[in-house]
Design an enzyme around this catalytic site. Structure first.
Site: not given
Length: 817
Positions: A81, A351-354
């Site tokens: 992100t 979403c794991l910062c992605n």
């Protein structure tokens, strides 16, 4: 302990020591990445995100003009992100941002170099990509750096000179990076990803090729060689690092890095050993997960990966996946997370910062992301399924401290929760010479320890001679029951609620209140009553107090299971709350706020800020003695109002609000005894536990920590209710209660048993829901209002808004006193 370190922006002895030590750390960092101060500069930042922001703000962007199309900011869609967020800075400068898919880069890698651009042309472009995807662990070729810089491989066509930012934050935690070979222009780092400490400290490594091009706008303390306050005159320092490190750097944390590198080298022998070790663990776990099958042949997990875990060159020690049921339906990551915590396993979910990689692997379109947002899902929450489709995944990662036993413990957890012992599968054994070969019997499948039944002393045995807290005379019971909560797993005598007109079994089609509980201290034991007054926040004094640690953080049984052994009893006549625990002398806390000034404080409940006050050192010492940790009892301030939004009704033009105590979600929680009985039957017939671990109904009821227990004709019929009435009191159903790991804690012993959550998870399939949240639709407190055991509950169904009519003989009964 041995040195005094001063602000490095000075010339005294301690300041000079700080400056010189920090410079030594810079050399050590560059040596770790096989480069030198001649080729790279270390700029300390507040983390890798701050390093990325610095590049976005300082890169020599060229806006489009009559003679040029301007600079391009290109980033791989499989980026963190914080990389994608750079486009907001470039957009303000009228710079074009272009997302590039991994497939396009792989295709460009295979194309002929005839499409190469002019590397010496103008304007200047920047391409950002991760060395390792933080979502799937995919490792993208470091060779792209030189290919893009030289112009042999272009993210997009057109003239210009390309610079490369290599996001190495995830990569360098488990792999060596040789910047003498792979000379990226900008390399952001986060040191806690390498050592675990210090947090909030990162660095930007800037190549000597790129450093002179960076443009500085703001200048802070320590960055100016000279400036004038009354004239626009400013000369930056010559050193690139000093020019961009605004203010005083976190020099004590920087100095700690030297010890971090020393320890890392001493424990592991270097980053190459770490790379081989962590990849082997990931490869082993991936192979085992891939082979797990249900009896019908369906896979247990779906793994999201661009590789087959064949080499650490293409795959990092990260596995992202979702758990499936035997029909191939995805089980929400929130449910997996809760189960994992019961096995002392902490996973990353969402979403794991992605978002880009998440969309690509899970097949989530841009329209679906917007739809999910409209449905209330935001990054980082626990909304894991929308219309049956996943919004994220589960990720496990291995670091240098991870062991084979850790990997096997995780695999045992998956087997124990998804494959019952009757059709469990053996794990692949470690090869000869590897530590931690699996035992013949999976520990995760062994029976859990038997819960310990504990007899509670009778009120007469336990009360002091002059105490009226345990007064169980008929007049007291008629007004307000003051009896203690049930503390035994089985009882032979009837409870007050069981004596109330013999209503435990209830008639067919009838819904009757069989039990009432309040929980004066959040997460502590229940206080059972047969009749109790209502306040504007729910049952009077329900969750009015809570226990916090020395940092003011609210404690729950998830962190401190022994909270359930703290037994509060409220005496309305004496206006006190008596708190008891085994081995402790009872202590009294006044129900009214003390007239003397109290220490006010702020805490958080479910992310809501609440104003509270400390109940004093006496009760704090009592709690600290019992738990062995410095704890405090705090109470919500009477002049503080915490609101919960109420859902819009069919005839409401706008949302209204209700005030809350220290509850998590709503004023009341209701459960149906029939639902509990079905869960009890499942637990009793599962075959996973011994006879000594059977769960009495009252034991299960206590685990769900509800306020109102009702009889019912069918299990989980309450989930069809939209509203209920209890006498003249009306409640609106806010929705189901999403359960967490606390239901695994035996409320009489504080011991954990995973079976309850596991069985409920199997019964409820995708969401572990149990019970209903209720809120007053209207409440007139001008006259006292009470809830009573024995009152009839009248539900209104969601589907047809059909009202259950009271028998004529019941219509005359009043609950309000």
């Amino acid at each position: 302990m041995e040195n005094v370190y001063g602000n490095p922006h000075s010339q005294n002895i301690s300041s000079k020591l700080t400056h010189d030590t920090v410079e030594q750390v810079r050399y050590r960092i560059l040596a770790h990445f096989h480069t030198s101060p001649e080729d790279y500069t270390v700029i300390f930042t507040a983390g890798s995100t701050a390093a990325l922001k610095l590049v976005a703000e300082a890169f020599p962007w060229v806006p489009p003009g009559p003679e040029s199309s301007g600079s391009h900011f290109c980033y791989l869609t499989d980026s963190h992100t914080s990389v994608v967020g750079m486009r907001e800075v470039t957009a303000a400068m009228n710079i074009t941002s272009i997302p590039v898919r991994p497939e396009d880069m792989w295709l460009a890698e295979e194309q002929d170099a005839t499409t190469a651009s002019d590397p010496d042309g103008q304007p200047l472009h920047l391409f950002c990509y991760p060395a390792q995807s933080n979502f799937s662990g995919t490792r993208y070729p470091l060779s792209w750096i030189e290919e893009v810089k030289s112009g042999r491989m272009c993210p997009v066509g057109g003239p210009g000179k390309w610079f490369v930012l290599l996001d190495a934050a995830a990569y360098v935690g488990t792999s060596p990076l040789d910047l003498s070979v792979h000379q990226a222009d900008f390399v952001p780092l986060s040191f806690y990803k390498i050592f675990g400490f210090p947090t909030g400290l990162g660095a930007l490594l800037v190549s000597s090729r790129s450093a002179p091009l960076l443009r500085k706008t703001y200048f802070g303390g320590g960055t100016a060689a000279a400036y004038l306050a009354e004239e626009d005159f400013y000369i930056p320092r010559e050193s690139v690092a000093e020019r961009f490190e605004d203010g005083t750097i976190s020099f004590l944390d920087v100095i700690a890095l030297k010890h971090g590198f020393d320890v890392l080298e001493r424990l592991t022998g270097g980053m190459e050993n770490i790379r081989q070790h962590t990849f082997t663990l990931a490869q082993y776990t991936h192979a085992a997960l891939s082979t797990l099958r249900y009896p019908n042949g369906a896979p247990v997990v779906q793994i999201y990966s661009d590789s087959e875990f064949s080499s650490p060159e293409v795959q990092g020690p990260v596995i992202s996946f979702n758990v499936l049921d035997d029909n191939g339906n995805i089980i929400g990551y929130s449910q997996v997370d809760k189960m994992a915590s019961l096995h002392n396993i902490h996973v990353r979910t969402g979403c794991l910062c992605n978002t880009g990689a998440c969309q690509r692997h899970l097949g989530i379109s841009d329209e679906m992301v917007k739809k999910h947002l409209q449905a209330g899902h935001v990054c980082g929450d626990d909304v894991d399924l929308i219309d049956g489709q996943p919004t994220g995944s589960v990720r496990i990662s291995f670091g240098y401290m991870s062991t084979l036993e850790d990997a096997q413990a995780f695999l045992k957890f998956i087997i124990a929760t998804r494959l019952r012992p009757s059709h469990g599968q053996p794990l692949p054994l470690a090869t000869p010479g590897e530590a931690g070969a699996l035992p013949a019997e999976s520990e995760a499948q062994k029976a859990v320890p038997a819960t310990r039944a504990r007899r509670s002393p009778s009120p007469q045995e336990d009360a002091s001679p002059d105490s009226r807290v345990w007064d169980n005379s008929p007049t007291t019971v008629d007004a307000v029951s003051l009896r203690p909560p049930l503390l035994e797993t089985t009882r032979t005598q009837q409870t007050p609620s069981e004596k109330a007109a013999g209503i435990l079994d209830g008639g067919l089609g009838s819904h009757i209140v069989t039990n009432l509980f309040l929980y004066p201290i959040k997460s502590c034991a229940a206080f059972e009553v047969t009749r109790w007054p209502l306040g504007n926040q729910g049952l009077l004094y329900d969750r009015s107090w809570m226990v916090v640690n020395h940092n003011g953080v609210c404690l729950s049984q998830k962190q401190e299971p022994r909270l359930c052994l703290i037994q509060p009893f409220i005496d309305l006549q004496r206006r006190i709350m008596v708190i008891k625990a085994q081995g402790m002398e009872p202590i009294a806390v006044p129900l009214e706020e003390n007239s003397k000034p109290a220490q006010t404080c702020q805490s958080k409940v479910c992310a809501d800020r609440v104003n509270t006050y400390d109940c004093g050192e006496e009760i704090s010492s009592w709690l600290s003695k019992f738990f062995g940790h410095p704890y405090h009892l705090i109470r919500q301030s009477s002049d503080f109002q915490r609101n919960a939004r109420k859902k819009r009704g069919k005839d409401q033009s706008a949302c209204t609000t209700a005030t809350l105590s220290l509850v998590n979600e709503a004023q009341y929680l209701l459960i149906n005894r029939s639902s509990v009985l079905e869960l009890q039957q499942q637990l009793s017939t599962s075959g996973d536990i011994g006879k000594e671990e059977l769960f009495p109904v009252n034991n299960l009821i206590s685990r769900f920590r509800a306020n109102i227990i009702t009889t019912g004709t069918r299990a989980f019929e309450e989930e069809k209710w939209d509203e209920i009435s209890v006498g003249s009191l009306h409640f609106q159903v806010l929705g189901p209660c999403h359960r967490c790991q606390m239901i695994c804690i035996d409320q009489q012993t504080g011991q954990r048993n995973r079976n309850v959550f596991q069985k409920l998870s199997e019964r409820r399939e995708r969401k572990v829901n149990f019970g209903l949240y209720l809120m007053h639709t209207s409440l007139d407190l001008s006259t006292p209002c009470y809830l009573s055991v024995g009152s009839q509950v009248l539900p209104v169904l969601k589907e047809n808004i059909e009202h259950y009519d009271l028998p004529a003989s019941e219509k005359q009964q009043e609950v309000i006193s």
